[in-house]
Enzyme design. Sequence first.
Site, short mmCIF file in Angstrom:
data_model
loop_
_atom_site.label_atom_id
_atom_site.label_comp_id
_atom_site.label_asym_id
_atom_site.label_seq_id
_atom_site.Cartn_x
_atom_site.Cartn_y
_atom_site.Cartn_z
CD GLU A 108 -10.62 -0.55 -11.68
OE1 GLU A 108 -11.40 -0.43 -10.73
OE2 GLU A 108 -10.85 -0.09 -12.82
CG ASN A 168 -6.09 5.62 -15.51
OD1 ASN A 168 -5.93 5.54 -16.73
ND2 ASN A 168 -7.02 6.39 -14.98
CG ASN A 225 -11.26 5.59 -7.66
OD1 ASN A 225 -11.67 6.70 -7.94
ND2 ASN A 225 -10.29 4.98 -8.32
CE LYS A 262 -5.78 8.75 -2.40
NZ LYS A 262 -6.33 8.32 -3.71
N GLY A 288 -5.04 15.62 -0.59
CA GLY A 288 -4.93 16.52 -1.72
C GLY A 288 -3.51 16.99 -2.00
N GLY A 312 -5.30 10.00 -8.55
CA GLY A 312 -5.38 9.01 -7.47
C GLY A 312 -4.92 7.64 -7.92
CG ASP A 313 -6.92 5.99 -11.09
OD1 ASP A 313 -7.58 5.68 -10.09
OD2 ASP A 313 -7.41 6.52 -12.11
CG ASP A 361 -8.34 9.32 -16.81
OD1 ASP A 361 -8.72 10.49 -16.95
OD2 ASP A 361 -9.06 8.41 -16.37
#
Length: 329
Positions: A56, A58, A181, A240, A242, A271-272, A308
């Site tokens: 979150e 990120n 997630n 998503k 990849g 992903g974030d 990250d």
Amino acid sequence: MEAYDGCGTPSGRCAVKALPPGPVVCIGETMAALVPEPVGALAAAGLLRLTVAGAESNAAMYLAEHGVPVRWVSAVGADPFGQRILAEVAACGVDVTGVRTDPDRPTGLLVKDPAPGGTRVHYYRRASAASALGPEVLAGAAVRGAGLLHLTGITPALSASCRALVEEALTGPLPVSFDVNFRPALWPDGSAPEVLGALADRADLVFVGLDEAQALWGARITAPADVRALLPGPALLVVKDGALAATAFDGRAVHTEPALPTEVVEPVGAGDAFAAGFLAGLHRGEPVGRALRLAHVTAGAALRASGDHGPLPAPAEIAALLDAPAASR
């Protein structure tokens, strides 16, 4: 979510036109993170670099860097790790006044172990400060006036009170963005498929990877449309795939945008960043297709970093990537 434009989801909810006014409020745990430097196997590492890691926060940092008003709500321990986290997140322009310092519980810690087949993460977060979060944070000053709450499937795995927080947010008056997630290590009892499926289907906007959907809900998931059939509730669902593409189901419309070629240093956090880029696009009033492109651009910043969070491209480069024909990106 407010700001709808036409109705076409199986649930009867309307397609999303833009984010409602007000800041995005991201709620969830952030930990101190130790990362081998240079990137490599943990067992052979000579040095570990200290950074911060939290889905979150990120997303909040990338949102702030895109110029979106954003607050992060959480708890950290009264320790140097907590101080470091607050300083790094705030330095990106995120409002951290809603983060509580817990005098009795520690800040969580994780250690990354990168490998060619993927990064393994070792968590040391049991009884952490953030695991004591509960529904009461939704009544706090940091949440008042929010346009959108951004939550992830990590939070309900941390404790009963954290799960209650997510449940209450999904029944409250504010629209909710939910990134599934899925972290298998956080769900040893095997309840993740049922719990995360139910939570995601109640959110207004959902992000999920095709691979994690397959891991959660099995071989019946072979394409983005299968995820939509399983999660008919969200007004906007983003799947998503990849390094290939991302597909958004927006009412009756379906938008697919290819991913950008990117040299991957370390995938955790991408992903974030993707979620933040997409939300930033909606905040700007961009069409869904361009919001997906901005999501890919933002994810690339995380993929190219060993931590990250990595630096965004210059604004002129972002604009060029958004305007470029798909074949030349």
